[in-house]
Design a protein around this motif. Sequence first.
Motif, PDB file in Angstrom:
ATOM      1  N   LEU A   1      30.719  46.376  29.507  1.00 42.70           N
ATOM      2  CA  LEU A   1      31.859  46.214  30.396  1.00 42.70           C
ATOM      3  C   LEU A   1      31.717  44.989  31.295  1.00 42.70           C
ATOM      4  O   LEU A   1      32.701  44.281  31.546  1.00 42.70           O
ATOM      5  N   ALA A   2      30.517  44.715  31.796  1.00 40.24           N
ATOM      6  CA  ALA A   2      30.320  43.542  32.655  1.00 40.24           C
ATOM      7  C   ALA A   2      30.652  42.259  31.890  1.00 40.24           C
ATOM      8  O   ALA A   2      31.274  41.338  32.439  1.00 40.24           O
ATOM      9  N   ALA A   3      30.256  42.210  30.621  1.00 37.08           N
ATOM     10  CA  ALA A   3      30.563  41.032  29.800  1.00 37.08           C
ATOM     11  C   ALA A   3      32.061  40.936  29.533  1.00 37.08           C
ATOM     12  O   ALA A   3      32.636  39.842  29.549  1.00 37.08           O
ATOM     13  N   VAL A   4      32.712  42.077  29.308  1.00 34.51           N
ATOM     14  CA  VAL A   4      34.159  42.089  29.099  1.00 34.51           C
ATOM     15  C   VAL A   4      34.871  41.524  30.324  1.00 34.51           C
ATOM     16  O   VAL A   4      35.754  40.666  30.215  1.00 34.51           O
ATOM     17  N   ARG A   5      34.459  41.985  31.492  1.00 36.67           N
ATOM     18  CA  ARG A   5      35.080  41.501  32.736  1.00 36.67           C
ATOM     19  C   ARG A   5      34.905  39.993  32.887  1.00 36.67           C
ATOM     20  O   ARG A   5      35.844  39.277  33.236  1.00 36.67           O
ATOM     21  N   ARG A   6      33.689  39.512  32.649  1.00 40.07           N
ATOM     22  CA  ARG A   6      33.406  38.085  32.860  1.00 40.07           C
ATOM     23  C   ARG A   6      34.164  37.212  31.871  1.00 40.07           C
ATOM     24  O   ARG A   6      34.678  36.153  32.235  1.00 40.07           O
ATOM     25  N   LEU A   7      34.237  37.644  30.622  1.00 38.56           N
ATOM     26  CA  LEU A   7      34.937  36.852  29.605  1.00 38.56           C
ATOM     27  C   LEU A   7      36.439  36.806  29.885  1.00 38.56           C
ATOM     28  O   LEU A   7      37.076  35.762  29.705  1.00 38.56           O
ATOM     29  N   LEU A   8      37.000  37.914  30.321  1.00 35.05           N
ATOM     30  CA  LEU A   8      38.419  37.902  30.692  1.00 35.05           C
ATOM     31  C   LEU A   8      38.660  36.971  31.876  1.00 35.05           C
ATOM     32  O   LEU A   8      39.641  36.223  31.906  1.00 35.05           O
ATOM     33  N   ALA A   9      37.752  37.003  32.846  1.00 36.41           N
ATOM     34  CA  ALA A   9      37.875  36.106  34.004  1.00 36.41           C
ATOM     35  C   ALA A   9      37.764  34.645  33.595  1.00 36.41           C
ATOM     36  O   ALA A   9      38.350  33.770  34.240  1.00 36.41           O
ATOM     37  N   ALA A  10      37.030  34.394  32.508  1.00 37.52           N
ATOM     38  CA  ALA A  10      36.865  33.015  32.029  1.00 37.52           C
ATOM     39  C   ALA A  10      38.014  32.554  31.147  1.00 37.52           C
ATOM     40  O   ALA A  10      38.010  31.420  30.663  1.00 37.52           O
ATOM     41  N   GLY A  11      38.977  33.438  30.915  1.00 35.58           N
ATOM     42  CA  GLY A  11      40.165  33.038  30.160  1.00 35.58           C
ATOM     43  C   GLY A  11      40.247  33.544  28.739  1.00 35.58           C
ATOM     44  O   GLY A  11      41.142  33.124  27.991  1.00 35.58           O
ATOM     45  N   ALA A  12      39.352  34.429  28.336  1.00 37.79           N
ATOM     46  CA  ALA A  12      39.422  34.978  26.984  1.00 37.79           C
ATOM     47  C   ALA A  12      40.739  35.731  26.804  1.00 37.79           C
ATOM     48  O   ALA A  12      41.177  36.448  27.699  1.00 37.79           O
TER      49      ALA A  12
END
Length: 265
Positions: A124-135
């Motif tokens: 989940l932490a990786a999901v959050r970060r990738l979405l924040a990065a524009g994924a």
Amino acid sequence: MAIPGFKQWRRAARWIVAGALLLFWGWLLLAPDRDDGKAHAVMADPDELAAAILRNDYVRLGFLLGRNSALPVRDGAGRPLLNLAAGTGQPECIEVLLFHGAGTETPDSLGVRPLAVAAGAGNLAAVRRLLAAGARIDGGSAEGRTALVLAAENDRREVIDYLLNAGAATWPGVAAGRGALSQAVRHGHELAAVRLLAGGAAPDETDGAGDTILMLAVRRGMPLLAARLIELKVDRAHRNRAGETALDIAEKRNDIGMMALLRDE
């Protein structure tokens, strides 16, 4: 008293200085921009980077990707480095890779992107970060393997809830029977399927064989899901390509509880 040859020496010195200045200015104009840190970058060893990611050694990873190192997209085995970090749940490594320019939409050999890899692994932490990065939340392979589909296939309920709240599509225009709900049922994850229904997944989805979600629930022995689908007034009389109804399937399985549920008016 004038020094013999002084004027000639001074004139020559002026020409030398002028020539040196011209060379220096020309070098400034024509030399690559050093500020981007990439003009003379040496490609970092991809296998060393992959090893650092697998160890979650983000300090070593940052060192390898120092100011004069370029970031390779994939490791020696062809795996995108950001996918590798997303799949192993290393948010610090993801941060380092993003800082050095890793792309959030690089697919692996199956067309799966970093966000979907992280979702399928339950990170989940990786999901959050990738979405924040524009994924892109619904970015997926040609077969429709989006982040939500991968989370559904692997029973990652916390990630499913997060993606649904973030606006993920439950049916992003993929082939019949490939949506998140049908994939959750096919992989035997009843509670994940119930969450997807609550999140707006279409209850009347059918696959290539004409099986509805209700039929799949009967085949997989999922009474909780079947009861919820019946509450939603799905068509119990629907017939698949083999001419079967959900009740026919339950009778073939001799599933007494499911037969009672399907017969109840």
